[in-house]
Enzyme design. Structure first.
Site, PDB file in Angstrom:
ATOM      1  N   GLU A 163       0.814  -1.236   0.000  1.00  0.00           N
ATOM      2  CA  GLU A 163       0.000   0.000   0.000  1.00  0.00           C
ATOM      3  C   GLU A 163       0.840   1.275   0.000  1.00  0.00           C
ATOM      4  OE1 GLU A 163      -3.433  -2.354   2.597  1.00  0.00           O
ATOM      5  OE2 GLU A 163      -2.730  -0.393   3.267  1.00  0.00           O
ATOM      6  N   GLU A 274      -6.057 -10.650  -0.976  1.00  0.00           N
ATOM      7  CA  GLU A 274      -6.874 -10.410   0.233  1.00  0.00           C
ATOM      8  C   GLU A 274      -8.358 -10.326  -0.130  1.00  0.00           C
ATOM      9  OE1 GLU A 274      -3.290  -7.469   1.860  1.00  0.00           O
ATOM     10  OE2 GLU A 274      -5.375  -7.036   2.428  1.00  0.00           O
ATOM     11  N   SER A 659     -48.085 -29.878  -9.164  1.00  0.00           N
ATOM     12  CA  SER A 659     -47.406 -29.440  -7.946  1.00  0.00           C
ATOM     13  C   SER A 659     -48.351 -29.569  -6.740  1.00  0.00           C
ATOM     14  CB  SER A 659     -46.950 -28.013  -8.166  1.00  0.00           C
ATOM     15  OG  SER A 659     -46.141 -27.581  -7.128  1.00  0.00           O
TER      16      SER A 659
HETATM   17  O1  G3I Z   1      -3.053  -8.095  18.777  1.00  0.00           O
HETATM   18  C1  G3I Z   1      -3.745  -6.998  19.374  1.00  0.00           C
HETATM   19  C2  G3I Z   1      -4.332  -7.495  20.691  1.00  0.00           C
HETATM   20  O2  G3I Z   1      -3.228  -7.791  21.584  1.00  0.00           O
HETATM   21  C3  G3I Z   1      -5.182  -6.374  21.282  1.00  0.00           C
HETATM   22  O3  G3I Z   1      -5.854  -6.891  22.444  1.00  0.00           O
HETATM   23  C4  G3I Z   1      -6.294  -6.009  20.224  1.00  0.00           C
HETATM   24  C5  G3I Z   1      -7.106  -4.846  20.806  1.00  0.00           C
HETATM   25  O4  G3I Z   1      -7.376  -3.926  19.847  1.00  0.00           O
HETATM   26  O5  G3I Z   1      -5.662  -5.529  19.010  1.00  0.00           O
HETATM   27  C6  G3I Z   1      -4.904  -6.593  18.447  1.00  0.00           C
HETATM   28  O6  G3I Z   1      -4.332  -6.087  17.342  1.00  0.00           O
HETATM   29  C7  G3I Z   1      -5.281  -5.966  16.254  1.00  0.00           C
HETATM   30  C8  G3I Z   1      -4.740  -6.877  15.098  1.00  0.00           C
HETATM   31  O7  G3I Z   1      -5.571  -6.682  13.918  1.00  0.00           O
HETATM   32  C9  G3I Z   1      -4.810  -8.346  15.466  1.00  0.00           C
HETATM   33  O8  G3I Z   1      -6.114  -8.734  15.621  1.00  0.00           O
HETATM   34  C10 G3I Z   1      -5.250  -4.525  15.788  1.00  0.00           C
HETATM   35  O9  G3I Z   1      -5.902  -3.741  16.805  1.00  0.00           O
HETATM   36  C11 G3I Z   1      -6.083  -4.382  14.482  1.00  0.00           C
HETATM   37  O10 G3I Z   1      -5.921  -3.070  13.972  1.00  0.00           O
HETATM   38  C12 G3I Z   1      -5.485  -5.348  13.438  1.00  0.00           C
HETATM   39  O11 G3I Z   1      -6.334  -5.216  12.320  1.00  0.00           O
HETATM   40  C13 G3I Z   1      -5.704  -5.786  11.168  1.00  0.00           C
HETATM   41  C14 G3I Z   1      -5.499  -4.655  10.135  1.00  0.00           C
HETATM   42  O12 G3I Z   1      -4.956  -5.227   8.930  1.00  0.00           O
HETATM   43  C15 G3I Z   1      -4.550  -3.627  10.649  1.00  0.00           C
HETATM   44  O13 G3I Z   1      -4.592  -2.616   9.728  1.00  0.00           O
HETATM   45  C16 G3I Z   1      -6.701  -6.783  10.553  1.00  0.00           C
HETATM   46  O14 G3I Z   1      -6.860  -7.880  11.457  1.00  0.00           O
HETATM   47  C17 G3I Z   1      -6.172  -7.295   9.216  1.00  0.00           C
HETATM   48  O15 G3I Z   1      -7.156  -8.081   8.583  1.00  0.00           O
HETATM   49  C18 G3I Z   1      -5.883  -6.090   8.318  1.00  0.00           C
HETATM   50  O16 G3I Z   1      -5.317  -6.597   7.119  1.00  0.00           O
HETATM   51  C19 G3I Z   1      -4.981  -5.620   6.129  1.00  0.00           C
HETATM   52  C20 G3I Z   1      -3.827  -6.186   5.339  1.00  0.00           C
HETATM   53  O17 G3I Z   1      -2.779  -6.462   6.196  1.00  0.00           O
HETATM   54  C21 G3I Z   1      -3.415  -5.198   4.289  1.00  0.00           C
HETATM   55  N1  G3I Z   1      -4.537  -4.801   3.455  1.00  0.00           N
HETATM   56  C22 G3I Z   1      -5.742  -4.357   4.123  1.00  0.00           C
HETATM   57  C23 G3I Z   1      -6.128  -5.377   5.166  1.00  0.00           C
HETATM   58  C24 G3I Z   1      -7.383  -4.918   5.856  1.00  0.00           C
HETATM   59  O18 G3I Z   1      -7.183  -3.713   6.539  1.00  0.00           O
END
Ligand code: G3I
Length: 761
Positions: A163, A274, A659
């Protein structure tokens, strides 16, 4: 056995819609193999997993059955793996990598450099000042090479940079790249460096540039420009990752196709990295998390399925350059978008959705099928209306004017498709062609425009699914038997008879044979019933019963007889609080007279009902006592015998139905064995000798039994029933209509086949 037969029949009858477009969440049987198997000749099918997905047995089962490429959704990103400089945390990433090693599934590595989920230490000092380029490069190199080396045995490709291209609009002269801290430090070069460092660490890994809005023309051009510059600069970039976070409204398949064509001019590998398709207008990587449960309307499911099916058709076309398609999460429960966005092929209970079956069950032959452009207006169109059209292969094409609409769906379509999704043209009209040939014959349908149900203004209306619907006729190769020919024609007239049991006047249509008015003869009578959701118009308006009779009589193939068609009270109880009443005659519908549309508009049975009414408990129970037996046997038969020249005796009276009308026939003929000498079930179940004997009847007293259905309705039971009845000495005939399902051409053909066996001298 008897209960399952009736239950099966109930399901079929209550769903009296063209089998093709039935819709509504149906439980899909547990798959025995997976998407990876269905696409083994095309590309890998991957999935992004969280740590629960590789720990919970029911989730592991889905992952191992369906996918042959795995991406760590978050565990291999910069921040989770190296939250602080030099402090690596491999726990989550290792768990996923070890799962893949154990099950021999290769991984896509995601992602080595990204402006999100990265420790700020990578590019700024404690005070928040951006680091000097070389220091940033050192941090980046150390991180990239640490992680690439750790997983080079299991990771076959990396999203090296994610990105980095700016979102639209990018005004002329503005940088095409995202103004991230890395870009501020090093400009575009940081991207080149990241690829060099990754390649150094694992020269065998395929290296991808990954981004979202990958099919949006302006952004896809900027992505192309970046990778072109990298290629020209000798940067080891092997592929482009299209994140494909799409929605049910877009991108269009043309945009996806064009983007793939553009990218394939500079790279040999394109991955959809994705993929998810949410049921709202959001797009791309933008995060609008919505934890709420999925409350998605059928029409939104149809849009989603259509988008998935058409997308995979485009991807199969480009299998030469597309070598992996990864879903972003296993199920809606895991989705970063939340279950309410309903984005994936598995629901929040890890159960496959209808769209899963459609994406997996593709027919390769249809991928390169050439549709003949010899479309002609359907014969059921309103005067001067061009659309809908039908071509010589049986494809149907629709055009609807709805400039402000966001979605237009025709309920008619291929099996399990939910219908045909139309596409908007510049002029605000929506057009679309069925994904395959429709069965020959008559089909009900309606339009769903942004969730509202409407009729197609181009066609006449026909009563079905308890409403006046649109109709289309796919010319049948054997349509001659119900053609309107220059032969003597009988009459179809409407009669009103008083019903004491329901305390009201009721309607029936009566067909009298051509010679009826020219002689004093008395005639046998067939009481012919319609199906669920239909009414007394069905048999002459969609069924052409009168024309079938006229042609059989003109050909001397049958003894002329009267046909009586009345409302079978089949739709009561389907709309809570609705009192049984005869169906209102639509504006302009004729009072009697031949029922061929184009002659005179008439009522309309339903295509694929979107808003299917709640099913009353114990369909059979309701069937048993919906009061129709009394109306037919104690009120209508006496009325007909009193007002028409009938041979008013059992052996000159027949009852048949299609039917649910068949179920009524089955129930009433056995409940009132004194009434009818001939029985006919058209896609309405079967009889067996024991149940007829149980009501004191025998081959001597039951003169003829006809059972028929379409070849797509499980015809074996029909053939077996006819054989059992013949073996028991009954004059029984079993008939299977080739190439048709639970639809009117089946029943037109059944009437044509049944009529010659009735009232034979
Ligand atoms: O691991 C922490 C956890 O310890 C904490 O308790 C929890 C509370 O908020 O957060 C957890 O981290 C979260 C992480 O996902 C793991 O679940 C983050 O807050 C959350 O922001 C993160 O979201 C991820 C996101 O990327 C971050 O931008 C999504 O799961 C993931 O699906 C998403 O994936 C991205 C690709 O990498 C790139 N393209 C877009 C796609 C969707 O945004």
């Amino acid at each position: 056995m008897k209960r399952t037969l009736i239950a099966g029949l109930c399901a079929l009858i209550l769903g009296a819609v063209p089998a093709g477009a039935q819709w509504g969440p149906r439980t899909i049987p547990e798959p025995t193999d997976g998407l990876k198997d269905a696409y083994k000749d095309y590309f890998k099918i991957g999935v992004a997993v969280n740590n629960r997905n590789v720990a919970e047995p029911d989730q592991i089962k889905v992952v191992l059955r369906e996918f042959n490429s795995i991406t760590a959704e978050n565990a291999m990103k910069p921040q989770p793996t190296e939250p602080r400089k030099g402090e690596f945390n491999w726990e989550d990433a290792d768990k996923i990598a070890n799962f893949c090693r154990e099950h021999g599934i290769k991984m896509r590595g995601h992602t080595l450099m990204w402006h999100s989920q990265i420790g700020t230490w990578m590019y700024q000092d404690e005070k928040g000042n951006l680091l000097p380029k070389e220091e940033f490069y050192a941090n980046m190199k150390h991180h990239i090479q640490a992680i690439v080396n750790r997983y080079k045995d299991i990771v076959y490709c990396w999203d090296v940079v994610n990105e980095a291209v700016a979102d639209s609009p990018v005004y002329p002269g503005r940088p095409e790249l995202r103004n991230s801290p890395m870009y501020q430090i090093a400009g575009e070069e940081f991207i080149y460096k990241a690829f060099e460092y990754a390649h150094e660490a694992d020269p065998n890994a395929l290296l991808f540039y990954n981004d979202y809005n990958d099919a949006e023309p302006a952004k896809s051009q900027r992505i192309f420009n970046l990778v072109k510059r990298m290629k020209d600069a000798g940067v080891p970039v092997d592929g482009i990752g299209m994140q494909a976070h799409y929605n049910v409204y877009g991108p269009s398949m043309e945009e996806v196709d064009n983007a793939i064509k553009l990218y394939s001019t500079i790279v040999k590998h394109i991955h959809l990295t994705e993929l998810d398709i949410r049921v709202n207008e959001d797009m791309g990587g933008g995060l609008r998390f919505n934890r709420g449960g999925a409350n998605v309307a059928d029409w939104e499911r149809t849009l989603q399925q259509d988008q998935y099916v058409n997308l995979f058709k485009v991807l199969r076309k480009h299998k030469d350059v597309i070598d992996c398609v990864t879903f972003w999460n296993v199920s809606d429960k895991d989705s970063w978008l939340g279950a309410a966005n309903y984005p994936l092929l598995f629901d929040e209970n890890y159960k496959p959705k209808q769209s899963y079956t459609a994406v997996k069950g593709f027919d390769p032959k249809m991928d390169n099928f050439v549709i003949k452009e010899d479309f002609k207006p359907s014969e059921l169109n309103q005067p001067g209306q061009e659309y809908p059209m039908v071509n010589s292969q049986g494809f149907a094409r629709f055009k609807v004017n709805a400039p402000k609409a966001k979605s237009v769906i025709v309920s008619l379509g291929l099996g399990g498709s939910g219908g045909t999704v139309l596409r908007k043209a510049e002029d605000g009209s929506w057009m679309g062609t069925t994904a395959g040939p429709m069965d020959e014959g008559f089909h009900y349908y309606h339009l769903t425009i942004d969730g509202g149900v409407f009729n197609d203004p181009g066609t006449h209306n026909y009563y079905g699914s308890t409403r006046w619907e649109s109709g289309i006729e796919i010319p049948a190769h054997d349509a001659d038997f119900y053609a309107m020919k220059n032969v003597p024609h009988g009459k179809v007239q409407q009669v009103l008879f008083w019903s004491k049991s329901t305390n009201q006047n009721r309607v029936a249509w009566v067909y009298t044979p051509p010679q009826y008015d020219q002689n004093k003869k008395k005639y046998p009578v067939l009481y012919l019933q319609h199906g669920w959701g239909e009414n007394e118009y069905a048999w002459w308006n969609q069924g052409h019963a009168n024309l079938i009779m006229d042609n059989l009589i003109a050909a001397g193939k049958i003894e002329p007889f009267i046909i009586v068609m009345t409302y079978g009270m089949t739709n009561e109880g389907f709309r809570p609080g609705q009192m049984p009443r005869p169906a209102a005659r639509p504006e302009g519908a004729p009072a009697g007279g031949p029922g061929r549309p184009g002659g005179a508009p008439a009522g309309a049975p339903g295509g694929a009902p979107q808003a299917r009414p709640a099913r009353p408990a114990g369909g059979m129970g309701m069937m048993m006592n919906n009061g129709f037996e009394a109306v037919l046997c104690d009120e209508l038969v006496p009325y007909i015998d009193a007002n028409f020249r009938t041979i008013a005796k059992k052996e000159s009276r027949a009852m048949a139905g299609l039917s649910m009308g068949g179920m009524e026939t089955h129930t009433i003929t056995l409940a009132r064995p004194e009434m009818f000498g001939y029985y006919g079930l058209l896609s309405g179940g079967t009889y067996n000798p024991d149940e007829i004997a149980a009501v004191g009847e025998s081959p001597k007293t039951v003169k003829g039994i006809f059972v028929g259905c379409g070849s797509k309705e499980g015809p074996d039971q029909i053939r077996k029933a006819a054989a059992d009845l013949q073996a028991a000495g009954y004059n029984a005939k079993g008939y299977v209509s080739e190439g048709t399902a639970h639809e009117f051409l089946t029943w037109r053909r059944c009437l044509y086949e049944m009529a010659p066996m009735l009232f034979k001298k």
